[in-house]
Design an enzyme around this catalytic site. Structure first.
Site, PDB file in Angstrom:
ATOM      1  N   LYS A 193      58.091  45.349  13.713  1.00 41.26           N
ATOM      2  CA  LYS A 193      58.220  46.754  14.091  1.00 41.26           C
ATOM      3  C   LYS A 193      57.203  47.113  15.169  1.00 41.26           C
ATOM      4  O   LYS A 193      57.534  47.731  16.172  1.00 41.26           O
ATOM      5  CB  LYS A 193      58.022  47.609  12.836  1.00 41.26           C
ATOM      6  CG  LYS A 193      58.549  49.006  12.953  1.00 41.26           C
ATOM      7  CD  LYS A 193      58.414  49.767  11.630  1.00 41.26           C
ATOM      8  CE  LYS A 193      59.384  49.266  10.581  1.00 41.26           C
ATOM      9  NZ  LYS A 193      59.155  49.858   9.253  1.00 41.26           N
ATOM     10  N   ARG A 206      65.117  46.879  15.863  1.00 38.61           N
ATOM     11  CA  ARG A 206      64.943  45.482  15.430  1.00 38.61           C
ATOM     12  C   ARG A 206      66.313  44.815  15.470  1.00 38.61           C
ATOM     13  O   ARG A 206      67.337  45.509  15.511  1.00 38.61           O
ATOM     14  CB  ARG A 206      64.359  45.410  14.020  1.00 38.61           C
ATOM     15  CG  ARG A 206      65.248  46.098  13.002  1.00 38.61           C
ATOM     16  CD  ARG A 206      64.626  46.052  11.630  1.00 38.61           C
ATOM     17  NE  ARG A 206      65.401  46.865  10.716  1.00 38.61           N
ATOM     18  CZ  ARG A 206      64.955  47.352   9.576  1.00 38.61           C
ATOM     19  NH1 ARG A 206      63.731  47.134   9.206  1.00 38.61           N
ATOM     20  NH2 ARG A 206      65.732  48.063   8.796  1.00 38.61           N
ATOM     21  N   GLU A 239      63.899   7.694  -5.766  1.00 33.13           N
ATOM     22  CA  GLU A 239      63.607   8.895  -6.546  1.00 33.13           C
ATOM     23  C   GLU A 239      62.437   8.694  -7.499  1.00 33.13           C
ATOM     24  O   GLU A 239      62.138   9.539  -8.323  1.00 33.13           O
ATOM     25  CB  GLU A 239      64.862   9.396  -7.278  1.00 33.13           C
ATOM     26  CG  GLU A 239      65.614   8.333  -8.040  1.00 33.13           C
ATOM     27  CD  GLU A 239      66.947   8.833  -8.631  1.00 33.13           C
ATOM     28  OE1 GLU A 239      67.175  10.037  -8.679  1.00 33.13           O
ATOM     29  OE2 GLU A 239      67.744   7.973  -9.056  1.00 33.13           O
ATOM     30  N   GLY A 282      66.670  10.750  -3.754  1.00 30.46           N
ATOM     31  CA  GLY A 282      67.014  11.643  -4.859  1.00 30.46           C
ATOM     32  C   GLY A 282      65.835  12.567  -5.056  1.00 30.46           C
ATOM     33  O   GLY A 282      64.963  12.335  -5.887  1.00 30.46           O
ATOM     34  N   SER A 299      69.098   6.457  -0.461  1.00 33.35           N
ATOM     35  CA  SER A 299      69.427   7.875  -0.544  1.00 33.35           C
ATOM     36  C   SER A 299      68.326   8.527  -1.363  1.00 33.35           C
ATOM     37  O   SER A 299      68.080   8.139  -2.509  1.00 33.35           O
ATOM     38  CB  SER A 299      70.789   8.060  -1.218  1.00 33.35           C
ATOM     39  OG  SER A 299      71.041   9.434  -1.353  1.00 33.35           O
ATOM     40  N   HIS A 318      69.997  52.092   0.929  1.00 32.58           N
ATOM     41  CA  HIS A 318      69.275  50.898   0.458  1.00 32.58           C
ATOM     42  C   HIS A 318      70.246  49.854  -0.087  1.00 32.58           C
ATOM     43  O   HIS A 318      70.199  48.677   0.272  1.00 32.58           O
ATOM     44  CB  HIS A 318      68.262  51.316  -0.623  1.00 32.58           C
ATOM     45  CG  HIS A 318      67.541  50.157  -1.223  1.00 32.58           C
ATOM     46  ND1 HIS A 318      67.981  49.532  -2.365  1.00 32.58           N
ATOM     47  CD2 HIS A 318      66.449  49.478  -0.810  1.00 32.58           C
ATOM     48  CE1 HIS A 318      67.164  48.528  -2.640  1.00 32.58           C
ATOM     49  NE2 HIS A 318      66.225  48.476  -1.717  1.00 32.58           N
ATOM     50  N   TYR A 352      71.607  11.389   7.362  1.00 34.66           N
ATOM     51  CA  TYR A 352      72.458  12.460   6.837  1.00 34.66           C
ATOM     52  C   TYR A 352      71.790  13.184   5.671  1.00 34.66           C
ATOM     53  O   TYR A 352      70.845  12.675   5.065  1.00 34.66           O
ATOM     54  CB  TYR A 352      73.820  11.901   6.389  1.00 34.66           C
ATOM     55  CG  TYR A 352      73.752  11.036   5.147  1.00 34.66           C
ATOM     56  CD1 TYR A 352      73.832  11.593   3.879  1.00 34.66           C
ATOM     57  CD2 TYR A 352      73.588   9.651   5.247  1.00 34.66           C
ATOM     58  CE1 TYR A 352      73.755  10.808   2.741  1.00 34.66           C
ATOM     59  CE2 TYR A 352      73.515   8.860   4.116  1.00 34.66           C
ATOM     60  CZ  TYR A 352      73.588   9.446   2.857  1.00 34.66           C
ATOM     61  OH  TYR A 352      73.493   8.669   1.749  1.00 34.66           O
ATOM     62  N   CYS A 401      70.255  13.079  -1.182  1.00 32.32           N
ATOM     63  CA  CYS A 401      71.313  13.668  -1.996  1.00 32.32           C
ATOM     64  C   CYS A 401      70.775  14.590  -3.079  1.00 32.32           C
ATOM     65  O   CYS A 401      71.507  15.054  -3.927  1.00 32.32           O
ATOM     66  CB  CYS A 401      72.208  12.582  -2.584  1.00 32.32           C
ATOM     67  SG  CYS A 401      71.339  11.480  -3.706  1.00 32.32           S
ATOM     68  N   MET A 425      56.377  48.316   0.668  1.00 35.50           N
ATOM     69  CA  MET A 425      56.218  49.736   0.886  1.00 35.50           C
ATOM     70  C   MET A 425      56.889  50.109   2.195  1.00 35.50           C
ATOM     71  O   MET A 425      56.814  49.371   3.157  1.00 35.50           O
ATOM     72  CB  MET A 425      54.745  50.087   0.989  1.00 35.50           C
ATOM     73  CG  MET A 425      54.563  51.569   0.996  1.00 35.50           C
ATOM     74  SD  MET A 425      53.042  52.076   1.733  1.00 35.50           S
ATOM     75  CE  MET A 425      53.627  52.555   3.346  1.00 35.50           C
ATOM     76  N   ARG A 482      54.005  53.210   8.408  1.00 34.22           N
ATOM     77  CA  ARG A 482      55.053  52.290   7.946  1.00 34.22           C
ATOM     78  C   ARG A 482      54.555  50.864   7.927  1.00 34.22           C
ATOM     79  O   ARG A 482      53.798  50.445   8.798  1.00 34.22           O
ATOM     80  CB  ARG A 482      56.239  52.310   8.913  1.00 34.22           C
ATOM     81  CG  ARG A 482      56.969  53.609   8.984  1.00 34.22           C
ATOM     82  CD  ARG A 482      57.729  53.659  10.293  1.00 34.22           C
ATOM     83  NE  ARG A 482      58.332  54.944  10.463  1.00 34.22           N
ATOM     84  CZ  ARG A 482      59.647  55.154  10.525  1.00 34.22           C
ATOM     85  NH1 ARG A 482      60.480  54.166  10.447  1.00 34.22           N
ATOM     86  NH2 ARG A 482      60.114  56.360  10.670  1.00 34.22           N
ATOM     87  N   GLY A 507      61.471  44.603   0.397  1.00 33.84           N
ATOM     88  CA  GLY A 507      60.757  44.661  -0.886  1.00 33.84           C
ATOM     89  C   GLY A 507      59.418  45.370  -0.825  1.00 33.84           C
ATOM     90  O   GLY A 507      58.764  45.590  -1.832  1.00 33.84           O
TER      91      GLY A 507
END
Ligand code: PEP
Ligand code: MG
Length: 879
Positions: free
Chosen positions: A24, A338, A746, A767, A765, A456, A852, A832, A105, A94, A103
């Site tokens: 702001k 904004r 993992e 885990g 992969s 709101h 990936y 994954c 003030m 503000r 969330g």
């Protein structure tokens, strides 16, 4: 000594200083530079906020001193005096963090009023009503946001007065009524706080700035930050701005505006305003505002100027703007701008339009959409057939699109609680406030009686992608009796209602929903994401249905099929149980023979749904007792099937008990003990692939994945079984089919010995669910219970099971990538765990150099976009 500047005049900043001045503040400075009419003021920086916390929650003398100096400057610019006996300066205060945070003030208006300045204001404006109206608002806001006295106390006092006077609207109270109201408000304040309402404007200001800083750490803000990946360390700034008045009479007004429609994305200004009002009236939804087109009739010149400024701002920021404005006695001011929050539909339309209009490049447009938002486009809409019979019981404003169906919940706390118990609810409120955030997150949809498109409820729901119908004035909500009346029918907390957030329709029943499609702007936008990204996106899927869904959403293959998930069905579980409780290899093989055709059929379905895309299929992973019967009747039935004594079976079940099953007999350990399981699964995977190749002509290269490996010899032992079995099947078939064998990483030991493991594993992969569990030593199933204490104490800010912990778990991933590639330069690397569908984690995996990510079907588009954004921010060489 370092001499830091903690306060900046609007004339001293610009949009690039967002980290220091907050969004702001930076924009107010930028607008000042652009010559847009802005009431002048200053920003207390985010560094001052951090200092406030570092100093033990006190506002430092030097910051106060700078505030005083800046105030003197504003006095000079405006020609007014703070607390002055003539021409008093009033200001708004503000909050303004780097990212906008509902969330926190929000706003205090009319600061600087006291028993004396209110009289001066009345005299100088010749408008006593206005002066006292401003004062009562100030007392109410200051009490609420600074002193934490609930707003509703003041609303009650006001309602009493209106009732006593026999009027309905606030505007019908006259100057004397408002004077009396001020007296009553102050009296209530001093009773509630044990001290008089502060009369010293400087004290009012310092208290308010401090309250904004304090609000950075309130529970709502903490929840919002966690949800939106905003670090605590950013802090908030505070903006102090000279007041202009929208409540000075019939040539004054105030409103909010979007440069394009935030709900649909349509390229048309969308704004609402109220005459003779202050900003809170529009946002709180107490009076229903007018569409901006009315202003063209009332004040055509102001309207023209308004349109031209909106246009300037949108072109300048090259994005849809969300603005606040005030007209004071015919003169227009902008109070803030904004980048506007928008629905997912609107976000995509705006992104595509901005590129077509030449205002954005594709890359810029891709960065403008929050990947998490796409989720809302993938969720069901109402089934058209079911809609034929649906009865509209009320209509409100289409505040946030989507389709929602659920039972009525009357408070946010109730909504949260019932959802935790597995119900689906619609939160029905007169209006919502920031305290309702958790209930709003939990609810399927939100219905409010009051408030416009910018209330709101509407703003927050759009931000979250939750369906919302606002301002539905025709229903009567009785919170005390817990009923909703629509027409002449009463609905209770046990009744279903449905909301259509795109039309504003409310239905008095549960309505079936259907799956969505990716097309139109969504399709165009996603195709740009695919052009840009280098990280591939696969899906975690265990059924042909989910696989088809994921492919529709753009999945490029399967990164994880959890084979055990196929065995929880009633028709399947007996065979699985038989396998588990078997005492001999022969008995187990017999049970496995029953399982084999079922697995094979599942795999065939999955291969077909993939149409030749790759599939990583994982061997049995969970602790076996998860499948065991617990009900007496199931135990008796199983014993009968297996021709076993009931007691004998019970003994076996007891012997399978583990104290710590997550670290027990699971993953590849099962195959070490029972190699025949690995053998059967290999057979199912390979035979299914051979058959589908033959039947459908698809070129399938199965990827067999061994879970929970921690030691290369473990890997080798199972891999040998796989290779032996697979090779013999393939040889027998006379086909020439390739396959690969890899592992999940993992367990921390696997990560740090990845060079050894890569000797056997052709792919890794990660885990990251288990890797997080084992690295932190936090149980995946229990950590939720105590992590909240860690958030509160700022030990951890985020749930490491949702957003990958880059420092610890991420480091292990980096180590394993490096070691794995050292042994096997072309090793395929993916992830994954759940993190594969979390945008900030996707960015990390991109940077780490994985090939990936794999995530649940509904997160595939999110991951595609997150991968594109990661490539734009941190370019990687395209392979
Ligand atoms: C993991 O641990 O990250 C994983 C994907 O496997 P699962 O969640 O099935 O343990
Ligand atoms: Mg795992």
């Amino acid at each position: 000594m370092e001499n830091k500047q903690y306060v900046y005049l609007f004339t001293e900043g610009n949009a690039k200083m967002k980290n220091l001045l907050g969004g702001k503040g930076a924009n107010l400075a930028e607008m000042t530079g652009l010559g847009i009419p802005i009431p002048q003021g200053f920003t207390v920086t985010t560094e001052a906020c951090n200092k406030y916390y570092n100093d033990g929650r006190v506002l430092a003398q030097e910051v106060k001193e700078e505030i005083r100096k800046a105030m003197a400057n504003i006095e000079e610019v405006t020609g007014k005096t703070f607390g002055g006996q003539t021409n008093p300066l009033l200001v708004s205060v503000r909050s303004g963090a780097r990212a906008s945070m509902p969330g926190m003030m929000d706003t205090i208006l009319n600061l600087g009023l006291n028993d004396e300045t209110v009289e001066v204001l009345a005299r100088e404006t010749g408008n006593e009503r206005f002066a006292y109206d401003s004062y009562r608002r100030f007392i109410q806001m200051f009490a609420d946001v600074v002193m934490e006295i609930e707003k509703k106390n003041f609303e009650h006092i006001m309602d009493h007065m209106k009732e006593a006077k026999g009027v309905h609207l606030d505007t019908e109270l006259d100057a004397n009524d408002l004077k009396e109201l001020v007296r009553k408000f102050k009296e209530f304040y001093s009773r509630a706080k044990g001290q008089e309402f502060p009369q010293d404007p400087e004290e009012q200001l310092i208290e308010s700035v401090t309250a904004v800083f304090r609000s950075w750490d309130n529970p709502r803000a903490n929840v919002y930050r966690r949800l939106n990946d905003i670090p605590y360390s950013w802090g908030t700034a505070v903006n102090v701005q000279a007041m202009v008045f929208g409540n000075k009479g019939e040539t004054s007004g105030t409103g909010v505006a979007f440069s394009r429609n935030p709900s649909t994305g349509e390229d048309k200004i969308f704004a609402e305003y109220l005459m003779n009002a202050q900003g809170e009236d529009v946002v709180a939804g107490i009076r229903t505002p007018f569409p901006i087109e009315e202003l063209n009739k009332q004040m055509p010149e102001v309207y023209q100027q308004f349109v031209s400024i909106v246009d300037t701002l949108e072109k300048h920021y090259r994005d849809m703007q969300d603005m606040e404005f005030t007209i004071e006695e015919g003169k227009l001011y902008f109070l803030q701008t904004r980048n506007g929050k928008r629905t997912a539909q609107a976000a995509l339309k705006i992104a595509v339009d901005l590129v077509e209009e030449g205002l954005n490049t594709k890359e810029e447009a891709l960065l403008k959409v929050d990947p998490k938002q796409l989720d809302t486009l993938l969720h069901p809409a109402f089934d058209e057939a079911a809609m034929q019979n649906a009865q509209v019981i009320a209509q409100g404003l289409p505040a946030s699109p989507g389709a929602a169906t659920g039972k009525i919940a009357f408070t946010a706390a109730e909504a949260k609680e019932r959802v935790e118990k597995g119900e689906k609810v619609i939160l029905v409120r007169l209006e919502t406030s920031p305290e309702d955030i958790e209930g709003m997150i939990a609810a399927e949809g939100i219905l409010t009686v009051r408030g416009g498109m910018t209330s709101h409820a509407a703003v927050v729901a759009r931000g979250m992608g939750t369906c919302c119908v606002a301002g539905c004035g025709s229903i009567v909500v009785n919170e005390a009796n817990r009923t909703v009346k629509a027409g002449d029918k009463l609905y209770t907390d046990q009744d279903y209602i449905s909301l259509d957030g795109s039309t504003g329709n409310v239905y008095g029943a549960q309505i079936a929903t259907v799956d969505p499609e990716i097309s139109g702007d969504f399709g165009t936008f996603m195709s740009w994401a695919d052009e840009v990204r280098v990280l591939k996106v696969r899906t975690n899927s265990d059924t042909p249905h989910d696989t088809e869904q994921a492919v529709r959403f753009g999945a490029e293959g399967i990164g994880l099929t959890r084979t055990e998930h196929m065995f929880f069905g009633e028709d399947r579980i007996p065979a699985m149980r038989e396998m588990i409780v078997s005492r001999t290899v022969e008995a187990r093989k017999k049970a496995l023979d029953k399982i084999l055709p079922m697995q094979k059929a599942d795999f065939k379905g999955i291969y077909e749904a993939l149409e030749g895309r790759p599939a990583t299929i994982r061997f049995l992973d969970p602790p076996l007792h998860e499948f065991l019967p617990t009900h007496e009747s199931d135990i008796v039935a199983l014993a009968k099937d297996m021709e076993m004594e009931v007691q004998e079976l019970k003994d076996i079940i007891t012997s399978l008990h583990e104290f710590n099953p997550m670290m027990g007999h699971r993953g590849c350990r099962l195959a070490v003990t029972y190699p025949e399981i690995a053998e059967m699964q290999t057979r199912a995977i390979i035979e299914a692939a051979l058959e589908v190749r033959k039947e459908k002509g698809l070129n399938i290269v199965p990827e067999l994945m061994i879970p929970l490996v921690g030691e290369v010899k473990e890997m080798k032992y199972i891999k040998d079984i796989v290779v032996r079995t697979a090779d013999s099947i393939i040889k027998q078939s006379g086909e020439d089919m390739k396959y690969s064998v890899g592992t999940m990483i993992e367990i921390p030991r696997a990560a740090i010995t990845a060079d050894e493991i890569a000797r056997e594993a052709e792919f890794f992969s990660f885990g990251t669910n288990d890797l997080t569990q084992m690295t932190f030593g936090f149980s995946r199933d229990d950590a939720g219970n105590f992590l909240k204490d860690y958030y509160e104490k700022k030990i951890y800010e985020f749930d490491p099971f949702q957003k990958v912990d880059q420092t610890g778990v991420g480091r292990l991933v980096e180590i394993a990538v490096e070691l794995g590639r050292k042994t096997r330069p072309d090793i395929k690397l993916g992830v994954c765990g759940e993190h594969g569908g979390d945008p900030s984690s996707v960015e990390f995996f991109h940077k780490t150099g994985l090939d990936y990510v794999s995530c649940s079907p509904f997160r595939v588009p999110l991951a595609r976009l997150a991968a594109a954004q990661a490539q734009i921010k941190f370019p990687r060489e395209k392979k």
